[in-house]
Design an enzyme around this catalytic site. Structure first.
Site: not given
Length: 173
Positions: A14-15, A28, A36-38, A122-123, A125
């Site tokens: 987990d970043i 975005n 997602g990560v954002d 890669t998610g 997008y």
């Protein structure tokens, strides 16, 4: 030819939990959070991140912006707007490589020595995982070959498949 660099590693984690100088956000164009990560980065960093992002006025695809990390362990968040995959004929590869180069340049500007990247684009997008991993790893390795002052770049992948794709590319270098 690119030689393997000991400063590059791949982990599955987990970043938002990494204790590094800077993490890269797969953002975005609005920079106001998303999925997602954002979304995870915005949730963990807290409301001050959103407030700082509001003052940035967005970010075009292929470019990056930096904010403080606030409640994250990382001091900085580098927001990179990756391309939406549209079949590969709309400079998606060039825009993705630009995200990585620009993020590394900005990390150096804020004197970050350790940087963690997610698998940008890669998610939702839709960028093909293997192609994105090849662009990410080779772009970072090329940048590091220029004697830039970073101690470590981590590809922090959320899934085993993504981590394995990055490891395969790194092993081929």
């Amino acid at each position: 030819m690119i030689l393997p660099d000991a400063r590059i590693s791949v982990i599955e984690a987990d970043i938002t939990r990494l204790k590094v100088d800077a993490i890269v956000n797969a953002a975005n164009a609005s920079l106001l959070g998303g999925s997602g990560v954002d979304g995870a980065i915005h949730r963990v960093a807290g409301p001050r991140l959103l407030e700082e992002c509001r003052h940035l006025g967005g970010c075009p695809t292929g470019e990056v912006r930096v904010t403080h990390g606030f409640d994250l362990p990382a001091k900085w968040v580098i927001h990179a707007v990756g391309p939406v995959w549209r079949g590969g004929n709309h400079d998606e590869a060039g825009l993705l490589a630009s995200c990585y180069r620009n993020a590394l340049d900005l990390a150096a500007t804020v004197h970050a020595l350790t940087v963690a990247f997610p698998a940008i684009s890669t998610g939702i997008y839709g960028f093909p995982r293997d192609e994105a991993a090849a662009i990410a790893v080779t772009t970072v390795a090329d940048w590091l070959a220029g004697a830039h002052p970073l101690d470590q770049v981590i590809f922090c992948c959320f899934s085993p498949d993504s981590a394995e794709a990055h490891r395969r590319v790194l092993a081929r270098l």
